[in-house]
Structure formats: structure tokens, C-alpha cells
Enzyme design. Sequence first.
Site, short mmCIF file in Angstrom:
data_model
loop_
_atom_site.label_atom_id
_atom_site.label_comp_id
_atom_site.label_asym_id
_atom_site.label_seq_id
_atom_site.Cartn_x
_atom_site.Cartn_y
_atom_site.Cartn_z
N PRO A 28 -4.44 4.91 -0.45
CA PRO A 28 -4.34 3.51 -1.07
C PRO A 28 -2.98 3.13 -1.20
CG PRO A 28 -5.96 5.07 -2.12
CD PRO A 28 -5.29 5.92 -1.08
N CYS A 29 -2.80 1.90 -1.10
CA CYS A 29 -1.48 1.10 -1.25
C CYS A 29 -1.23 0.62 -2.49
CB CYS A 29 -1.23 0.15 -0.12
SG CYS A 29 -2.52 -1.26 -0.29
N GLN A 30 -2.00 0.65 -3.71
CA GLN A 30 -1.65 0.21 -4.82
C GLN A 30 -0.37 0.52 -5.62
OE1 GLN A 30 -4.46 1.14 -3.78
NE2 GLN A 30 -6.22 0.17 -4.48
N LEU A 79 2.34 1.14 -3.72
CA LEU A 79 3.40 1.00 -2.83
C LEU A 79 3.47 -0.78 -2.68
CD1 LEU A 79 2.29 3.43 -0.53
CD2 LEU A 79 4.40 3.73 -1.87
N SER A 80 2.44 -1.28 -2.69
CA SER A 80 2.33 -2.82 -2.43
C SER A 80 3.05 -3.76 -3.52
CB SER A 80 0.76 -3.36 -2.48
OG SER A 80 0.98 -4.90 -2.40
#
EC number: 2.1.1.37
Length: 241
Positions: free
Chosen positions: A70-72, A74-75
Amino acid sequence: MSLTHGSLFSGIGGFEIGAAANNISTIWNCEIDSYNRKILKQHFPNTIQHEDIRELRHPSAVDIISGGFPCQDLSIAGRGRGITGERSGLWSEMLRIIDEGRPAYVVIENSPELLKKGFENVLYPLSEIGYDAEWQCLSGTTFGVQQGRERVYCIAHTNGIGQQGERQKPIFSEPELSRQFQGVHPGWRTRSDIPKPRAFRSLNDIPNGMERTKAHGNAIMPIVASYLFRCIVNHYNQITP
């Protein structure tokens, strides 16, 4: 020898499609979302399904493990908690499974923000368990697709593989434009030359169903996945007698 594949954070099977395009069988996948699992079962009925990566222990041995954790966190659209955040911190579970299974290759996908918010927490632990890594930032427009969603892709391999043969070439090769687009617009050479879609995701004609839109929005494009697995196959063939 045919390569085999296990998929983590599988979504709706972008990596599975890319593997199949290169005659690589996906032995198992792991996806927590029930809607996505239905899609995976429909298209990959013979693949063993796992649900929660936190509960997954010692899955069947495979040659390649892929996953876009999951990139939440990091985004740029998220809260910026970084790779130690609650969602993006699931990278530690992926690392655990890699260490348990010891695949020859690992494919990792995430937001380009990872390069600024904790990429060392990916590379250093991989190095500690015996993997070397290469990475590239790619978007669909790299392959002639009208979508500028740039992602970072990392391919890691065991140090033993990297030491075989003479003067190993890099794993990544030059990306090729999709055959669907080749010759249609020969003047397009860079991402900035390719027009953007006229409306949000209208290129794929996705209905306004929330689950379907979410699933497609989080998915890796199969054309990119196919390229990544082709790079692995080419690299593997270099070191295999």
C-alpha cells in the site's frame, strides 16, 4: 525450466496477467479485498488464494514474488507518514514472506514518493537477507498508453544469481511501445508528447461502480507487468545453461 510466481497485494491481477503473458504460472496470490478476490478467482481459478498477508506463513515456494504494498502513507495524496505508517508499513510483512520463501526474483511496485520517503527501508533489508536490486520509474505512456500514472518498479534478485556469468547485464531493458500503438503516432517519443485522456479513466469505459473504479484505480497496468516479467525471463535466460 518454467518460472513460477506468487503475488502479494494482488488487487485484480495485473501482475498475474503480466506473468501469464510470459508463460509464468502464478501458483498463489494474496489479496484482502473480497471484491478483488472474486475477480482473481474468475480469471485465475487454479491459483491458490490467501487473504491477509499478516496471517500468511510460508506459502509454496516460487521463483518470483511480486507485490505493490500500500502506498497511502507514501503518496502525495496521503498523510505522509512514510513507509512506517499503518498501511505502507505492510512492507515489513512482504519482506518477511520474501525471507521465508527465498525466491530468485522479487518485483516491487509503489508510488515514486517511496524514493523520498523510505526507499532505504526497502533496499537495506533486502540487502541484509541477500538480495541486490535495480529500479525504474515508469508510466503507461512509456509504453504508448494514454495514462501518466508514474510508479517506481524495483526488481531484486538473490546475490547468487547476480554473481553468475560474465559481466551480467542490467535486468531492465529498453521499454517497448505497445504494439497496439506502434505506427499509429510515430512522432510520439516522450511522455509529454502523448495526449492525456479527455476524461477521468474514460479510456477504459469503466462504469460508475465504486468497487470497480477503486479496483481499477489501484491496479498495475498489465502491459507494464508484462514488461517487468519479460526483463526477468531475459535475465534468467542469460544465467541458465
